[in-house]
Design a protein around this motif. Structure first.
Motif, PDB file in Angstrom:
ATOM      1  N   LEU A 330       0.828  -1.209   0.000  1.00 47.56           N
ATOM      2  CA  LEU A 330       0.000   0.000   0.000  1.00 47.56           C
ATOM      3  C   LEU A 330       0.863   1.260   0.000  1.00 47.56           C
ATOM      4  CD1 LEU A 330      -2.884  -1.028   2.391  1.00 47.56           C
ATOM      5  CD2 LEU A 330      -2.959  -0.770  -0.071  1.00 47.56           C
ATOM      6  N   VAL A 332       3.771   1.688  -1.392  1.00 42.17           N
ATOM      7  CA  VAL A 332       4.378   1.975  -2.696  1.00 42.17           C
ATOM      8  C   VAL A 332       3.336   2.136  -3.804  1.00 42.17           C
ATOM      9  CG1 VAL A 332       6.544   0.843  -2.151  1.00 42.17           C
ATOM     10  CG2 VAL A 332       4.730  -0.462  -3.259  1.00 42.17           C
ATOM     11  N   ALA A 333       2.058   1.901  -3.481  1.00 38.09           N
ATOM     12  CA  ALA A 333       1.030   2.015  -4.518  1.00 38.09           C
ATOM     13  C   ALA A 333       0.739   3.486  -4.793  1.00 38.09           C
ATOM     14  CB  ALA A 333      -0.239   1.289  -4.086  1.00 38.09           C
ATOM     15  N   GLU A 334       1.230   3.962  -5.920  1.00 35.65           N
ATOM     16  CA  GLU A 334       1.112   5.381  -6.247  1.00 35.65           C
ATOM     17  C   GLU A 334      -0.347   5.833  -6.345  1.00 35.65           C
ATOM     18  OE1 GLU A 334       2.947   6.998  -9.879  1.00 35.65           O
ATOM     19  OE2 GLU A 334       4.792   6.327  -8.897  1.00 35.65           O
ATOM     20  N   LYS A 335      -1.176   4.934  -6.873  1.00 33.40           N
ATOM     21  CA  LYS A 335      -2.544   5.337  -7.157  1.00 33.40           C
ATOM     22  C   LYS A 335      -3.462   5.140  -5.959  1.00 33.40           C
ATOM     23  CE  LYS A 335      -2.616   6.992 -11.270  1.00 33.40           C
ATOM     24  NZ  LYS A 335      -2.926   6.430 -12.557  1.00 33.40           N
ATOM     25  N   PHE A 336      -2.912   4.549  -4.862  1.00 32.10           N
ATOM     26  CA  PHE A 336      -3.702   4.340  -3.667  1.00 32.10           C
ATOM     27  C   PHE A 336      -4.055   5.719  -3.100  1.00 32.10           C
ATOM     28  CE2 PHE A 336      -3.438   3.385   1.054  1.00 32.10           C
ATOM     29  CZ  PHE A 336      -4.722   2.912   1.139  1.00 32.10           C
TER      30      PHE A 336
ATOM     31  N   PHE C  86      -1.844  -4.344  -7.832  1.00 33.43           N
ATOM     32  CA  PHE C  86      -1.004  -3.302  -7.237  1.00 33.43           C
ATOM     33  C   PHE C  86      -0.108  -2.627  -8.272  1.00 33.43           C
ATOM     34  CE2 PHE C  86      -2.284  -5.159  -3.257  1.00 33.43           C
ATOM     35  CZ  PHE C  86      -2.399  -4.026  -2.473  1.00 33.43           C
ATOM     36  N   LEU C  90      -2.754   0.109  -9.340  1.00 30.94           N
ATOM     37  CA  LEU C  90      -2.351   1.122  -8.359  1.00 30.94           C
ATOM     38  C   LEU C  90      -0.963   1.699  -8.650  1.00 30.94           C
ATOM     39  CD1 LEU C  90      -3.708  -0.336  -5.006  1.00 30.94           C
ATOM     40  CD2 LEU C  90      -4.726   1.380  -6.483  1.00 30.94           C
ATOM     41  N   LYS C  91      -0.336   1.264  -9.738  1.00 30.83           N
ATOM     42  CA  LYS C  91       0.950   1.803 -10.180  1.00 30.83           C
ATOM     43  C   LYS C  91       2.026   1.745  -9.098  1.00 30.83           C
ATOM     44  CE  LYS C  91      -0.964   3.240 -14.025  1.00 30.83           C
ATOM     45  NZ  LYS C  91      -1.114   2.132 -14.947  1.00 30.83           N
ATOM     46  N   ALA C  92       2.099   0.633  -8.412  1.00 33.59           N
ATOM     47  CA  ALA C  92       3.157   0.473  -7.412  1.00 33.59           C
ATOM     48  C   ALA C  92       4.408  -0.075  -8.091  1.00 33.59           C
ATOM     49  CB  ALA C  92       2.698  -0.484  -6.328  1.00 33.59           C
TER      50      ALA C  92
END
Lengths: 359, 517, 323
Positions: A330, A332-336, C86, C90-92
């Protein structure tokens, strides 16, 4: 624009907190799924570490090695290198330290230093191999470094099981370390040892190296845009190799500190996980050495909580790895939370727009 | 009146995730069967508006009407289904696949569950024939010329039965001859009832081919007019918001000693292609030598070998009489060579790093910038403040990340760094590509000022106007060879230049030899 | 030493290679598909581990191999989808998510194993099922060849068949065209309205199935129980095999076999008194060695090419000089 920056900073903190919150929620669900006394176990997990002095000491003890590997990983990641070799370097550094602590006779002040230096050099080599393979032979850093971990493990096991094996111990462990090599304890009722000073020093030095020094500038430029660094006249290959040598040195050094501070003999049966934990806390700390103690505190706290819970209830301590992985993913999830953030920023921009139009 | 509009966008606002407002309440309507020009400076919001229309970006506010009905375009697929197609500035092609495979991508014909390549070839040939745009379906994209790639892009859209075709700066990569060829094709399409939106900032082209035009400036729609009712000067004024007085003050050159000598340079690339063939030229102090040519004809290799990024395979490069072969980038820079790379975001700047960090990347190791092994923050901040001021870089201060700047300001950061070490030799590769007029003017002025201080300037550019305006003398590269040398650029027409660039004309070896004595 | 050589030239050795290579081949085919779609995923270790446990638990509690198979594949695909969610949605960062998933796999399997069996180390307390070996009629009666071709575990045959299957998917099917196009130029695919993300998810899904089979081979064929961290880096070795094999199935297969062989050789050395630690190290060591040798040979080729080019340039130079 400054308002945008503020919003971004706010969401950076919010994301970390949400990640931890969600991870705890998941662990709560899991605890209830497996445990007879869910609330009791969860309470132990959350507040257990604060209940006794020895557990509080235990938190600090666990933080010490993590700070070494964490800072080491920060350096390597900032240089753009996904070197997972800290794990092997930490282990093999511990073995090298054991050898030096058993086989060499030195006075008390110098002995630990020699052990740590030996461990650091071995750790540096362990990560350096990966660096050379990557820069000279185009090998994938992450794969090579993971393979190197296994190589370090079995190489170390060979030394522990054969030349250093104490057949009297009754299990696969080395001879006892010389008394002169051990690090002194700092407080009664805990095992907090002098390695704490070294760990703090490493965090400070790591911060100075990365944020203030010329070499740190080189590391950051190579890490953020390798082509740009080369175009500007920076020696990219040398920067990467030196950086990974330092990262490995720190991991190996940390392995020695852990051995001399916490153990009487080398008794790891496998990789200890400190290297991978180093990656995790580096992620949480945003690869900033100055935040490493905070991230290490979080992980150590969760670990101690899980161990207390495992000992006093029926929930296995592997719960931690689940919490750990959820938090990393979570964080590192940029879009979170990005949709929310975008709406806030867009609203702000619209407001600014309206203001300028009124003017 | 409303009926005539095939397409109408109302009240479009688009804000990017860093808070940058790219489109502010834009209204934009296109009549059926028109070629409609969309003009504006770089960064005015043209591409963003079209990406919104093509479903690649979702706007914060606004409505889109297509054929009189409100539509919701949430993805390129939705746009294509409606009949709106787009040819991007950077080609959306897969280089290792064939033309046919690229053409049918996303609507692949199958036979027995497997991909039917023959049918793909047939479909390609059919549409190519129908519109008179011949292409070999079996060729791999990477083996095509730029003009052919563009043709594949257009055919790709026609195969999908679009009615509105958006072309994003299609002529930026073409020679005058290829541009005219494209225009013939566009007029043909127009006659068949297609509506075309043509993005450009070249006013001559707009005047030539468009029926109506809309001007964007700073994300706002300024005006929509009939092309016939305005002059180029009018459009230019609307674009820039002031009278663009293009008055580069340029005195005759004071030629000095030879500072850069390139001798018999040969280069073979990774595929064994002979990219540079016996290229020899020299640049003297106080002189700006331009290199004209279609992109990919060896310009990049020349600039990278001079500056040490690529190693010299055969031939010699002398800077002030010293050979650069085997020297590192830093050693070459210390000899007084500066380099503006054609690829701003890959080589020229580190997007994530701050302006300060970008400004010192070539000098941070020098004594005045550090104390012991620690960077001297004060000196660095002072230096960058001065550079930001003298290059009028619009920013939030030196600690702002470069990625928050506009393209023009990023290029100013690059220029500030490269110009500020008083170089002896400046290699400027496409220094003004894709940036706004203000920044372009500044960089051109700086190039001329540097020349007047006695430095040798090598200016590589695809912009023929810029070359004629700024350079003193000019060579033309075609297929890795120098095909022409002009001692002076006066009286040289773009058409003539285009003929040399395409390889239709070539000077005699004696004429070319004059650039290297 | 003689016994080692004797072993290397025996049919047992070939059988051992196939035995050791099966999980590597299966997993590397998954890696190959994902890599072709432009995604770098190193979470295969956890996919295999999850499937290894899922298969054991599923088959033990249902007494049905099919249910076990489905459970294993479901878990492995779940990990693949988590990675996709992810990284793609979510672009991780792909590396960090992979790392987190591997941690999750390692700890999560023990957690689940404990929840079901009360054991943390292994699943020996429950009776799980095995994938059967297959004897091919007629062929099994041919001397030597029969021994080599027949009598392997069914998953070994699946692994061998998976290579042409992946080849067909990748090179001959519309899906393969999309996977390759997305991998090479994602924007091109998106500009035509095909969702690159969807294609990458499909590739991950199929890869999850392959990794699941590879994982179940470990716990339901290679040995007959699940033990903690039993994949022991095979997921990473499969990635190395793909890395060395490039973007095509056959070279990837060959490298999987090479690494399988190095495993088998290590076992052969057990006969002579080699410390066991070195034998255990051998597969990893050979992987690093492989990565290095390939890098060296690329460097060599480049040097040779550079020399050729210099020669060519000189020739061109000379011609020009004369003319």
């Amino acid at each position: 624009m400054n308002k945008t920056k503020k919003i971004e900073a706010f969401f950076f903190v919010l994301r970390d907190l949400c990640a931890i919150g969600i991870a705890l929620l998941i662990s709560l669900i899991l605890i209830f799924a497996v445990s007879q006394d869910g609330w009791g176990a969860f309470r132990l997990f959350l507040f257990g570490p604060l209940q006794t002095v020895s557990r509080m000491g235990y938190i600090v003890e666990k933080m010490i090695p993590l700070m070494f590997t964490g800072v080491g990983v920060c350096l390597m990641v900032r240089c753009g290198q996904m070197n997972m070799g800290s794990e092997g370097a930490f282990y093999l550094g511990g073995v090298a330290c054991a050898a030096a602590a058993i086989k060499i006779a030195l006075p008390a002040g110098i002995h630990p230093l020699v052990c740590m230096l030996a461990a650091g050099v071995v750790g540096a080599l362990a990560c350096g191999v990966t660096a050379v393979l990557h820069t000279k032979f185009h090998a994938l850093t992450i794969v090579t470094s993971l393979m190197m971990n296994y190589i370090c493990l079995y190489l170390g096991q060979y030394f522990i099981n054969h030349p250093l094996w104490d057949s009297m111990s009754g299990y696969q462990a080395s001879f006892k370390y010389a008394q002169t090599a051990l690090l002194p304890k700092l407080f009664s009722r805990t095992n907090i040892h002098a390695g704490l000073f070294a760990a703090v020093a490493v965090v400070i030095l790591g911060h100075i190296l990365l944020e203030k020094s010329t070499f740190g500038y080189r590391i950051k430029m190579v890490g953020t845009n390798l082509h740009f660094a080369r175009y500007s006249g920076i020696n990219v290959t040398a920067t990467i190799i030196i950086c990974e040598l330092i990262g490995g040195f720190l991991a190996g050094f940390g392995g020695a500190v852990e051995q001399l501070g916490m153990y009487k003999r080398f008794e790891y049966s496998g990789l200890s996980g400190h290297g991978f934990d180093g990656v995790m806390i580096a992620v949480i700390a945003g690869n900033n050495p100055k935040y490493i103690p905070l991230a290490a505190l979080f992980l150590a706290y969760v670990r101690v909580g899980a161990e207390a819970m495992a000992r006093m209830s029926d929930v296995p301590p592997e719960l931690v790895s689940i919490v750990q992985s959820v938090v990393i993913m979570l964080v590192v999830a940029e879009k979170f939370l990005a949709g929310w953030k975008h709406r806030v920023i867009a609203k702000q921009s619209m407001k600014d727009l309206a203001l300028t139009e009124v003017k | 009146m409303e009926q005539e509009y095939v397409l109408s966008m109302q009240n479009i606002t688009k804000i990017y995730k860093d808070g940058f407002v790219a489109n502010k309440n834009i209204d934009f309507s296109v009549r059926k069967g028109d070629i409609h020009g969309l003009v504006g400076e770089n960064g005015a919001g043209k591409s963003t508006l079209m990406k919104v229309l093509f479903g690649q970006e979702l706007p914060e506010t606004g409505k889109i009407f297509f054929k009189g009905e409100e539509v919701n375009i949430s993805s390129p697929l939705a746009a294509l289904k409606l009949g709106i197609g787009m040819v991007h500035q950077h080609f959306m092609l897969v280089p290792s696949l064939t033309v046919a495979e690229n053409m049918v991508f996303g609507m692949e014909p199958t036979k027995g569950g497997l991909f039917d390549f023959k049918e793909a070839v047939r479909l390609t040939e059919e549409v190519a024939q129908k519109y008179g745009l011949p292409i070999d379906p079996n060729m791999k994209i990477r083996d095509l010329y730029v003009g052919q790639k563009q043709r594949v892009e257009i055919l790709k859209m026609l195969l999908r039965n679009v009615e509105v075709l958006i072309l994003d700066e299609p002529t930026a990569v073409l020679t005058p001859q290829e541009t005219q060829e494209l225009f013939v094709q566009l007029v043909k399409l127009k006659e068949q009832g297609y509506t075309i939106i043509f993005i450009s900032h070249k006013l001559g082209e707009i005047k030539q081919i468009c029926d109506r035009l809309t001007v964007l400036r700073d994300g706002c729609s300024i005006q929509t007019v009939d092309v016939d009712s305005v002059t180029e000067q009018d459009i230019s004024r609307m674009m820039v918001g002031r009278n663009a007085v293009n008055s580069l003050v340029k005195t005759p050159p004071k030629i000095g000693q030879v500072k850069l000598r390139v001798k018999r340079l040969n280069y073979f690339n990774g595929f064994g292609k002979h990219v540079l063939q016996n290229v020899s030229f020299q640049v003297r102090g106080g002189e700006i030598l331009g290199i004209a040519g279609i992109e990919g004809n060896g310009q990049r290799e020349i600039s990278e070998m001079i500056t040490g990024i690529d190693s010299i395979q055969s031939g010699e490069i002398l800077v002030n009489g010293t050979c650069v072969k085997g020297k590192s980038v830093r050693e070459i820079r210390e000899m007084g060579v500066a380099h503006i790379s054609e690829d701003r975001m890959t080589y020229g700047a580190a997007a994530e790093a701050s302006i300060e960090q970008n400004l010192i990347s070539d000098r941070f190791y020098k004594k005045q910038y550090q104390r012991g092994q620690i960077l001297n923050k004060k000196v660095i901040q002072r230096t960058s403040r001065e550079l930001i001021k003298s290059f009028t870089i619009k920013c939030d201060g030196g600690s702002a990340p470069v990625k928050t700047l506009s393209g023009g300001n990023i290029q100013k950061v690059v220029a500030a760094r490269e110009f500020s070490q008083s170089p002896q030799v400046m290699v400027a590769n496409q220094p003004t590509r894709g940036i706004d007029v203000g920044a372009s003017e500044l960089i051109r002025e700086k190039l001329i000022a540097l020349r007047d201080e006695g430095a040798a300037v090598l200016l590589i550019s695809a912009d023929m106007g810029e070359l004629r305006e700024v350079s003193d003398s000019l060579i033309v590269l075609c297929n890795g060879k120098i095909v022409a040398y002009f001692e002076t650029v006066e009286g040289l027409s773009e058409n003539e230049l285009g003929e040399y660039m395409l390889g239709l004309k070539e000077q005699t070896p004696e004429e070319i030899g004059r650039c290297f004595q | 030493m003689e016994s080692v050589l004797g072993y290397i030239f025996s049919t047992e050795f070939i059988i051992a290679i196939l035995r050791m290579s099966t999980p590597l081949i299966l997993c590397s085919m998954g890696v190959l598909l994902v890599r072709n779609s432009g995604v770098v995923c190193i979470a295969f270790e956890s996919m295999m581990l999850a499937a290894a446990l899922g298969g054991v638990l599923g088959s033990a509690y249902s007494r049905s191999l099919l249910v076990g198979l489905l459970c294993g594949i479901a878990l492995s695909v779940l990990f693949a989808m988590l990675f996709g969610f992810f990284v793609l949605v979510l672009k991780a960062n792909n590396m960090l998510v992979s790392l987190a998933l591997n941690t999750l796999g390692s700890g999560g399997t023990v957690f689940i194993l404990f929840a079901f069996t009360g054991d943390r180390g292994s699943s020996t307390s429950i009776q799980s099922l095995q994938f059967p070996t297959v004897n091919i009629p007629v062929i099994q009666d041919i001397p030597i060849l029969g021994n080599i071709l027949s009598g392997h575990n069914i998953l070994t045959y699946v692994a061998l068949v998976s290579v042409p299957v992946v080849y067909l998917i990748l090179m001959k099917s519309p899906l393969g065209l999309r996977i390759r196009a997305v991998g090479e130029n994602k924007n091109a695919a998106e500009s035509l309205g095909t969702s690159a993300m969807k294609t990458q998810f499909v590739a991950l899904f199929i890869a999850g199935i392959f990794a699941g089979l590879a994982g179940m081979y470990m716990s339901m064929a290679y040995v007959s129980a699940f033990t903690q961290d039993m994949i022991a880096g095979r997921g990473f070795i499969a990635i190395a095999a793909q890395n060395l094999g490039g973007f095509m199935p056959i070279p990837t297969l060959i490298w999987s076999l090479v690494f399988g062989a190095s495993n088998a050789i290590a076992n052969a050395f057990q006969a002579i008194n080699m410390p066991p630690e070195f034998l255990q190290m051998f597969p990893y060591f050979s992987t690093v060695l492989g990565l290095m040798l390939v890098g060296m040979s690329i460097n060599q080729q480049e040097k040779k090419k550079a020399a050729e080019i210099e020669e060519k340039s000189k020739l061109a130079d000379a011609c020009e000089g004369n003319g």
